[in-house]
Design an enzyme around this catalytic site. Structure first.
Site, PDB file in Angstrom:
ATOM      1  N   GLU A   1       0.835  -1.209   0.000  1.00 42.44           N
ATOM      2  CA  GLU A   1       0.000   0.000   0.000  1.00 42.44           C
ATOM      3  C   GLU A   1       0.873   1.264   0.000  1.00 42.44           C
ATOM      4  O   GLU A   1       0.593   2.236   0.714  1.00 42.44           O
ATOM      5  CB  GLU A   1      -0.951  -0.003   1.208  1.00 42.44           C
ATOM      6  CG  GLU A   1      -1.968  -1.119   1.168  1.00 42.44           C
ATOM      7  CD  GLU A   1      -2.994  -1.061   2.288  1.00 42.44           C
ATOM      8  OE1 GLU A   1      -4.151  -1.430   2.042  1.00 42.44           O
ATOM      9  OE2 GLU A   1      -2.627  -0.641   3.404  1.00 42.44           O
TER      10      GLU A   1
ATOM     11  N   GLU B   1      -6.375  -7.494  -1.192  1.00 41.88           N
ATOM     12  CA  GLU B   1      -6.982  -7.528   0.134  1.00 41.88           C
ATOM     13  C   GLU B   1      -8.459  -7.215  -0.010  1.00 41.88           C
ATOM     14  O   GLU B   1      -8.849  -6.058  -0.206  1.00 41.88           O
ATOM     15  CB  GLU B   1      -6.341  -6.499   1.083  1.00 41.88           C
ATOM     16  CG  GLU B   1      -4.946  -6.846   1.522  1.00 41.88           C
ATOM     17  CD  GLU B   1      -4.419  -5.885   2.583  1.00 41.88           C
ATOM     18  OE1 GLU B   1      -5.230  -5.173   3.209  1.00 41.88           O
ATOM     19  OE2 GLU B   1      -3.189  -5.851   2.781  1.00 41.88           O
TER      20      GLU B   1
END
Length: 585
Positions: A160, A238
């Site tokens: 991320e 995710e």
């Protein structure tokens, strides 16, 4: 040696030239006792998944610089081999940074000893430490990549990154280091689909961009297609199906099963998925991280996450709802579960011994003296507590007392009597009090509640007292420090003095005729840490929402089991209870 295979990323994922839809679930080996790895992986297999995904926490594998650990709960190679034995593929996310609601996002505390450290940037000293770590880390599983006969099909670059920065040179440096140290499988990145995150965090010439989200998948896939083109596969790395809890939350976070299952169906119609979390597990010890937006939010010991399996490995209604969706896209196998797990309620156990921290601090730590307060990092201490002591001198009025740059929670004692507790934003508020005796001693017990694991505050995660202590308008000097990582409980001497109302250790003996999973109920206690047979179960805190600590059966033994609580608030009961069910909210 197992057969070598090819895995490629083109318009789809291809295994030996045939299209493969990845249906994966996240299990963090470091949040589950090794005795239960196979059970959790079998339950993943029974869901219809063909892949397991896991992060790799740098701070657990290199707890002190140059010292490595790949055994017990941190035997990542054994976890990968267990998955392979069951016929599962593996996605590894070995970024230096993992977030994961984990202490410091998986970064080792000792990075902060460099006063100029720039985490997650193309800062040469940072990259040099990653280079050395990767050299050792990849030795554990390079031969387990799919093109060498192993189950590893992909690895992730950073994590991320697009929500943190946009240093493309840093991202390419990580790619180069992974390739340098033997990574041959395809690489991916994962970022949120909002704002500039995909643009910031992707290196499209080196890694496939994937997205992280929990809802509105159809529109996010449109954005991903626009970003990387129609000729590359779509994947949610995710797929958030629940959420984590922080101490002080009003209730345990949950998500309704059917809406999550409908989103899963939308994902699988167009692409591949990694379910985050399939099984959350537990933040044992001092491993839980914290978030900081408008205030400090340290995470609970439970990482249940409202996942498909509970923290203790039971099936949930969400599991069945997901299994029905997955059955539309692949054959769901019948699996015989190999691990017998029972839950036990052992009942009430009375306190047998107790001793105050102040009576034994010199047994637990070697005193370090300094003119000014030292941080945990300066004391070479990763987690736990620091006890600061100084002589305040004669009887008088203190009209200006402040803790400057102190993190995260501080209890202030004058002559061993608690005066007040400071926390987060109120740490530097001015306090007034009287020094009552001819000579007066100040003690400050500071707790690291977990370093921030996400956002812009990561470079400022020094714990303990960094700035100093103001006494009547001036910095106090002449400090004695006791570093208390509490990894040496064998040094606790229960024959020493106990004073009620002070931080103290409490010892119990739990008699067990048959070991099983159980849950320590800490009702009647305030705040602290619990151990079973020397294993740190994690933090407890009466503010909830978690009310009981999960104890996996393999941590118990037949006969006498030693339980120790370190209670910091002086709010001690006469007993604790062991129940056969959890209480998360």
């Amino acid at each position: 040696m197992s057969k070598q295979h090819s895995f490629t990323i083109e318009d789809q994922f291809y295994l030996d030239g045939k299209p493969l839809k990845i249906i994966s679930g996240a299990i963090h080996y470091f949040r589950v006792v090794p005795e239960y790895w196979q059970d959790r992986l079998e339950k993943l297999q029974a869901l219809g998944c063909n892949t397991v995904e896991t992060y790799i926490p740098w701070n657990m594998h290199e707890p002190q610089e140059g010292e490595y650990c790949f055994s017990g709960m941190y035997d990542v190679r054994k976890f990968i081999l267990t998955a392979q034995k069951l016929g599962l593929y593996v996605i590894l996310r070995p970024s230096p940074y993992i977030c994961a609601e984990w202490e410091f996002g998986g970064l080792p505390f000792w990075l902060l000893k460099d006063g100029d450290m720039k985490l997650r940037f193309n800062y040469p000293p940072y990259l040099a430490k990653i280079d050395r770590y990767y050299k050792r880390l990849f030795e554990e599983f390079n031969d387990l990549q799919i093109d060498q006969g192993g189950p590893i099909v992909m690895m992730q670059v950073e994590n991320e990154y697009g929500s943190y920065a946009n240093d493309k040179q840093y991202m390419h440096s990580l790619v180069d280091l992974m390739r340098k140290h033997g990574v041959t499988v395809p690489l991916v990145t994962s970022d949120g689909p909002w704002h500039d995150m995909l643009d910031n965090g992707s290196v499209q010439d080196a890694a496939l961009p994937t997205i992280n989200c929990g809802s509105d998948v159809k529109e996010h896939f449109v954005r991903l297609k626009q970003f990387h083109g129609e000729d590359r596969p779509l994947m949610v790395m995710e797929f958030w199906i629940g959420w984590f809890d922080a101490w002080g939350d009003e209730q345990h976070h949950t998500r309704e099963a059917q809406s999550a299952a409908a989103e899963l169906d939308d994902i699988l119609k167009e692409g591949s998925v990694n379910i985050y979390m399939f099984h959350g597990g537990t933040n044992f010890g001092f491993t839980s991280g914290a978030n900081y937006y408008d205030k400090l939010s340290p995470d609970t010991t439970s990482y249940d996450y409202d996942a498909l399996l509970t923290e203790w490995g039971d099936f949930t209604p969400k599991y069945e709802a997901f299994r029905q969706v997955i059955a539309r896209y692949t054959e769901v196998p019948e699996v015989q579960f190999s691990t017998l797990i029972n839950k036990k309620a052992y009942g009430e156990v009375a306190v047998q011994q107790k001793v105050s921290l102040f009576s034994i601090a010199d047994k637990l730590a070697k005193v370090v003296e300094s003119p000014y307060p030292l941080t945990m990092e300066a004391l070479n201490q990763p987690t736990g507590y620091v006890l600061y002591q100084t002589n305040l001198g004669k009887q008088r009025r203190i009209e200006d007392f402040r803790l400057i740059q102190c993190a995260d929670r501080a209890q202030v004692f004058i002559n061993d009597k608690l005066m007040f507790t400071k926390y987060d934003q109120h740490m530097e508020d001015k306090e007034l009090f009287d020094l009552p005796d001819p000579q007066n001693e100040l003690k400050v017990l500071v707790e690291n509640m977990g370093r921030i694991n996400y956002s812009v505050k990561m470079n400022t995660q020094h714990k303990g007292i960094k700035g100093g202590v103001i006494v009547n308008g001036a910095f106090q000097s002449g400090w004695r420090h006791y570093a208390l990582p509490l990894d040496n409980l064998e040094m606790v001497d229960f024959s020493k003095e106990y004073v009620s109302g002070t931080p103290a250790f409490y010892r119990f003996e739990l008699e067990v005729d048959e070991a099983g999973d159980t849950f320590l109920d800490f009702t009647g206690w305030g705040k602290g840490v619990a151990w079973i047979n020397g294993f740190n179960l994690g933090r407890y805190w009466e503010i909830g929402p978690q009310r009981r600590l999960y104890i996996p059966g393999p941590l118990l033994k037949t006969g006498a089991n030693e339980v120790i609580l370190f209670e910091t608030e002086g709010k001690a009961g006469d007993s604790i209870r062991f129940e056969d069910s959890a209480q998360l909210g």
